[in-house]
Design a protein around this motif. Structure first.
Motif, PDB file in Angstrom:
ATOM      1  N   GLU A 147       8.028  36.858  -4.345  1.00  0.00           N
ATOM      2  CA  GLU A 147       7.895  38.029  -3.465  1.00  0.00           C
ATOM      3  C   GLU A 147       6.409  38.168  -3.141  1.00  0.00           C
ATOM      4  N   SER A 148       5.912  37.275  -2.301  1.00  0.00           N
ATOM      5  CA  SER A 148       4.474  37.138  -2.088  1.00  0.00           C
ATOM      6  C   SER A 148       4.132  37.198  -0.605  1.00  0.00           C
ATOM      7  N   LEU A 149       3.346  38.216  -0.253  1.00  0.00           N
ATOM      8  CA  LEU A 149       2.769  38.339   1.090  1.00  0.00           C
ATOM      9  C   LEU A 149       1.254  38.270   0.915  1.00  0.00           C
ATOM     10  N   HIS A 150       0.629  37.243   1.450  1.00  0.00           N
ATOM     11  CA  HIS A 150      -0.775  37.022   1.126  1.00  0.00           C
ATOM     12  C   HIS A 150      -1.607  36.702   2.371  1.00  0.00           C
ATOM     13  N   ASN A 151      -2.901  36.739   2.190  1.00  0.00           N
ATOM     14  CA  ASN A 151      -3.855  36.297   3.210  1.00  0.00           C
ATOM     15  C   ASN A 151      -4.284  34.871   2.878  1.00  0.00           C
ATOM     16  N   VAL A 152      -4.400  34.041   3.903  1.00  0.00           N
ATOM     17  CA  VAL A 152      -4.800  32.646   3.728  1.00  0.00           C
ATOM     18  C   VAL A 152      -6.190  32.456   4.331  1.00  0.00           C
ATOM     19  N   TYR A 153      -7.053  31.768   3.596  1.00  0.00           N
ATOM     20  CA  TYR A 153      -8.419  31.527   4.040  1.00  0.00           C
ATOM     21  C   TYR A 153      -8.723  30.028   3.984  1.00  0.00           C
ATOM     22  N   VAL A 154      -9.647  29.606   4.813  1.00  0.00           N
ATOM     23  CA  VAL A 154     -10.135  28.227   4.806  1.00  0.00           C
ATOM     24  C   VAL A 154     -11.656  28.282   4.704  1.00  0.00           C
ATOM     25  N   ASP A 155     -12.228  27.627   3.670  1.00  0.00           N
ATOM     26  CA  ASP A 155     -13.676  27.676   3.497  1.00  0.00           C
ATOM     27  C   ASP A 155     -14.362  26.611   4.351  1.00  0.00           C
ATOM     28  N   ALA A 156     -15.663  26.545   4.230  1.00  0.00           N
ATOM     29  CA  ALA A 156     -16.447  25.647   5.079  1.00  0.00           C
ATOM     30  C   ALA A 156     -16.102  24.179   4.852  1.00  0.00           C
ATOM     31  N   GLN A 157     -15.588  23.865   3.676  1.00  0.00           N
ATOM     32  CA  GLN A 157     -15.218  22.475   3.364  1.00  0.00           C
ATOM     33  C   GLN A 157     -13.775  22.156   3.754  1.00  0.00           C
ATOM     34  N   GLY A 158     -13.087  23.135   4.344  1.00  0.00           N
ATOM     35  CA  GLY A 158     -11.708  22.913   4.763  1.00  0.00           C
ATOM     36  C   GLY A 158     -10.677  23.165   3.686  1.00  0.00           C
TER      37      GLY A 158
END
Length: 216
Positions: free
Chosen positions: A170-181
């Motif tokens: 039951e997971s609603l999350h934010n996804v991020y991508v850093d400078a290294q991908g």
């Protein structure tokens, strides 16, 4: 406790009838217009059989705009008496198509197991978590999964209490991508979060232990 969801806040009333629906015993109203009201029915005899239905009104003029069906239910058994209950968990989708993965829910197995437990005399059901596939960054997608789970369990949930637990899926999350991908994710906070969307759809007992805090 009887609860329901509407598209917009509206007043409602729960009508209580005898088990054979021959005579209305009383009415229990919402305290204020709401889109997820919870109405408590008092005065039930332990183990007694009753029938109920929900009426929803237009908040502007009080006119009844939706009359629910009549559903039977059995009141909680007397204290210290014996009882049966259903326990399930991990109803998330299996591999394959069709109802085994219907909007992120295993709609082929979940309602069948609940129905079998109800027919065997279960007084209530506990679902220990992982109702859905979850793991999404879309609030609309997460809502769709939870609403689908409610729809496929409706045939039993109208007549037998189901207490839903909260699983890691039951997971609603934010996804991020850093400078290294590299991709990483974090849980959301606030009303539009896993917990907020879950609480907007389900009703569980409120007498649990206090949650843990960072200071112990």
């Amino acid at each position: 406790l009887v609860s329901w969801n509407t598209d917009a806040p509206a007043p409602g009333v729960v009508e209580l009838w005898t088990g054979d629906a021959a005579r209305k015993l009383g009415e229990f109203k919402t305290s204020a217009p709401a889109d997820h009201p919870v109405v408590k029915i008092d005065g039930l005899k332990p183990g007694g059989r009753y029938t109920y239905r929900v009426l929803v009104s237009d908040p502007a003029d009080g006119r009844v705009v939706n009359t629910g069906r009549l559903y039977p239910f059995k009141a909680a058994p007397a204290p210290a008496g014996s009882f049966k209950f259903v326990y399930m968990s991990d109803g998330r989708p299996a591999s394959g198509g069709g109802f085994v993965n219907f909007n992120g829910v295993n709609a082929a197995v979940t309602p069948r197991l609940l129905g079998d437990g109800y027919r065997r005399g279960g007084e209530f059901a506990l679902f220990g978590g992982d109702l859905t596939g979850g793991y999404t960054s879309s609030a609309d997608n997460f809502r769709m999964m939870l609403d689908t789970w409610k729809h496929v369990t409706d045939p039993v949930a109208h007549e037998m209490p189901i207490y839903e637990g909260f699983g890691n899926h039951e997971s609603l999350h934010n996804v991020y991508v850093d400078a290294q991908g590299n991709r990483y994710s974090t849980d959301r906070l606030g009303e539009v979060s896993s917990e907020g969307e879950f609480a907007a759809r389900f009703v569980n007992p409120g007498n649990a232990p206090e949650p843990e805090t960072r200071d112990g």
